[in-house]
Design a protein around this motif. Sequence first.
Motif, short mmCIF file in Angstrom:
data_model
loop_
_atom_site.label_atom_id
_atom_site.label_comp_id
_atom_site.label_asym_id
_atom_site.label_seq_id
_atom_site.Cartn_x
_atom_site.Cartn_y
_atom_site.Cartn_z
N ALA A 18 0.67 -1.06 -0.03
CA ALA A 18 -0.06 -0.04 -0.14
C ALA A 18 0.97 1.12 0.03
N GLY A 19 2.06 1.13 -0.28
CA GLY A 19 3.02 2.33 -0.22
C GLY A 19 3.51 2.81 1.15
N GLY A 20 3.17 1.87 2.28
CA GLY A 20 3.82 2.36 3.44
C GLY A 20 5.25 2.08 3.53
N ARG A 21 5.69 2.56 4.70
CA ARG A 21 7.16 2.36 5.50
C ARG A 21 7.03 1.81 6.65
N LEU A 22 7.97 1.14 6.86
CA LEU A 22 8.14 0.46 8.21
C LEU A 22 8.59 1.38 9.28
N ARG A 23 9.12 2.47 8.87
CA ARG A 23 9.68 3.59 9.97
C ARG A 23 8.31 4.07 10.66
N HIS A 24 7.12 4.27 9.83
CA HIS A 24 6.02 4.64 10.29
C HIS A 24 5.29 3.67 11.54
N LEU A 25 5.77 2.77 11.97
CA LEU A 25 5.42 1.90 12.98
C LEU A 25 5.65 2.47 14.08
N ASP A 26 6.75 3.27 14.37
CA ASP A 26 7.09 3.86 15.61
C ASP A 26 6.06 4.91 16.14
N SER A 27 5.04 5.33 15.23
CA SER A 27 4.09 6.19 15.73
C SER A 27 2.86 5.44 16.24
N LEU A 28 2.87 4.05 16.26
CA LEU A 28 1.71 3.25 16.75
C LEU A 28 1.60 3.48 18.51
N ARG A 29 0.62 3.97 18.90
CA ARG A 29 0.26 4.24 20.30
C ARG A 29 -1.00 3.40 20.96
N PHE A 30 -0.52 2.45 21.96
CA PHE A 30 -1.94 1.78 22.33
C PHE A 30 -1.89 2.04 23.79
N SER A 31 -3.35 2.02 24.40
CA SER A 31 -3.53 2.21 25.81
C SER A 31 -3.19 0.93 26.40
N ARG A 32 -2.35 0.88 27.49
CA ARG A 32 -2.18 -0.41 28.29
C ARG A 32 -1.59 -1.48 27.39
N ARG A 78 -10.48 0.09 21.36
CA ARG A 78 -11.38 -0.16 20.29
C ARG A 78 -11.44 0.72 19.26
N ASN A 79 -10.87 1.89 19.27
CA ASN A 79 -10.84 3.03 17.92
C ASN A 79 -10.09 2.41 16.91
N SER A 80 -9.25 1.60 17.02
CA SER A 80 -8.46 1.06 15.88
C SER A 80 -9.33 -0.35 15.19
N TRP A 81 -9.75 -0.07 14.11
CA TRP A 81 -10.43 -1.48 13.23
C TRP A 81 -9.74 -2.67 13.19
#
Length: 183
Positions: A18-32, A78-81
């Motif tokens: 989909a044209g993404g980049r692995l480096r963008h994974l560092d922006s993932l944030r989850f509660s707990r 639950r905000n993430s599909w």
Amino acid sequence: MLVLLTALLAGILGGYAAGGRLRHLDSLRFSRAWLVVLALLLQVVAFSPLATTLGESVSVALHIASYVLLAVFVLLNRNSWGVVVAGVGMGLNMVAITLNGGYMPASPTALKYAGVAYAGETSNNSGVITESTHLAFLGDIFATPSWLPAANVFSIGDVLIVVGVALVIACAMRRPTAVEAAT
């Protein structure tokens, strides 16, 4: 564990496609997020050699407790599909496991196709589907062929977990960084 590896690989491949980049994974944030780590640790203990020392009832309790922790994580995120899809899969697995005495029911046909043999009625976290199995269709009724490395059985819940985790990864890889968004 194979489910998680499959999900990671599918997510990364989907993200790149989909044209993404692995480096963008560092922006993932989850509660707990620590709930997931704790749940996985409980499963490692429940299915390790230590489980025989702890006893079957403790092992089953740890297995079910791990799913409760994962359910709490899903509710908080639950905000993430992707998390919701994986959560539905985990929920289906949790129902099948809980209704069947703490073991995921596994189809004898699927076990044979995967080349997995049990010495008795149960092994590790699975039990062979019998006439008394509840909601057998939620069990491990699918299999990868025995000629594949790490061949095993899996459930519809496992498929949803793979799809959900892959969605989380692929979508996160598509997120533009602040610099890309500004250009």
